[in-house]
Scaffold this motif. Sequence first.
Motif, short mmCIF file in Angstrom:
data_model
loop_
_atom_site.label_atom_id
_atom_site.label_comp_id
_atom_site.label_asym_id
_atom_site.label_seq_id
_atom_site.Cartn_x
_atom_site.Cartn_y
_atom_site.Cartn_z
N CYS A 156 0.83 -1.20 0.00
CA CYS A 156 0.00 0.00 0.00
C CYS A 156 0.87 1.26 0.00
CB CYS A 156 -0.90 0.00 1.23
SG CYS A 156 -2.06 1.37 1.26
N LEU A 216 1.84 5.08 0.62
CA LEU A 216 1.45 6.14 1.54
C LEU A 216 1.46 7.45 0.76
CD1 LEU A 216 3.59 5.13 4.66
CD2 LEU A 216 1.32 4.37 4.02
N ASP A 240 -2.30 11.61 3.36
CA ASP A 240 -2.71 10.67 4.41
C ASP A 240 -2.25 11.14 5.80
OD1 ASP A 240 -3.59 9.14 2.30
OD2 ASP A 240 -2.00 7.65 2.46
N VAL A 267 0.29 8.87 9.73
CA VAL A 267 -0.87 8.54 8.92
C VAL A 267 -2.10 8.65 9.82
CG1 VAL A 267 -2.02 6.71 7.63
CG2 VAL A 267 0.45 7.06 7.36
N PHE A 293 -6.74 4.55 7.57
CA PHE A 293 -6.54 3.10 7.56
C PHE A 293 -7.73 2.36 6.96
CE2 PHE A 293 -3.12 4.11 10.53
CZ PHE A 293 -2.11 3.28 10.03
N ARG A 301 -9.39 3.29 4.38
CA ARG A 301 -9.14 3.31 2.93
C ARG A 301 -8.06 2.30 2.56
NH1 ARG A 301 -7.17 8.55 1.26
NH2 ARG A 301 -5.12 7.64 1.19
N TYR A 302 -7.02 2.20 3.39
CA TYR A 302 -5.97 1.22 3.13
C TYR A 302 -6.54 -0.20 3.12
CZ TYR A 302 -2.32 4.77 4.08
OH TYR A 302 -1.51 5.86 4.07
N GLU A 337 -8.48 -0.75 -0.08
CA GLU A 337 -7.59 -0.99 -1.22
C GLU A 337 -7.06 -2.42 -1.22
OE1 GLU A 337 -4.45 1.92 -1.52
OE2 GLU A 337 -5.84 3.57 -1.21
N PRO A 368 6.08 2.05 0.63
CA PRO A 368 4.76 1.50 0.95
C PRO A 368 4.80 0.67 2.24
CG PRO A 368 5.71 0.37 -0.95
CD PRO A 368 6.66 1.45 -0.57
N ILE A 391 0.16 -4.76 3.69
CA ILE A 391 -1.09 -5.18 4.31
C ILE A 391 -1.26 -6.65 3.97
CG2 ILE A 391 -3.58 -4.87 4.46
CD1 ILE A 391 -3.15 -1.97 3.56
N VAL A 394 -1.61 -4.48 9.10
CA VAL A 394 -0.87 -3.43 8.40
C VAL A 394 0.46 -3.38 9.10
CG1 VAL A 394 -0.81 -1.00 7.75
CG2 VAL A 394 -3.02 -2.19 7.90
#
Length: 137
Positions: free
Chosen positions: A7, A9, A13, A20, A25, A27-28, A31, A67, A70, A88
């Motif tokens: 993921c 960054l 964010d 962050v 998180f 949204r992470y 994704e 990145p 995750i 994460v």
Amino acid sequence: MRHIYRCPLRWSDMDAYGHVNNAIFLRYLEEARIDFLSLRGKESRQGSVVARHEIDYKRQLVHRPEPVDIELWVTEIRAASFTVTYEVKDADQVYVRASTVVVPFDFETERPRRITPGEREFLEGYRDDAEEGAAAA
């Protein structure tokens, strides 16, 4: 088996302290989940909706150009829902543990639906019951 999503960054964010933002998180996780579910291909007018999220924030993630990983896996498969569990993390630390209950959805009829045999087979390939309590730990 587990799925790894790298993921990125984004500078947007960050919060005022260079971390962050906790709200990001979600949204992470989205994704990572979309990346994972895209592995099974597309079904016409079929999809999924989120019924529940649980997030445990373990440590702050400082914004950086690299990145974050995750890692996700399936911990429960029911007739009309399944649970995805996430970490994460970097190699040496976990920032967030989370889980999401996902409900298959038929957008044509606008109703939840049962998991198909093909979906169940796909999800079983990523099932890992040994870590079922990880999001709560």
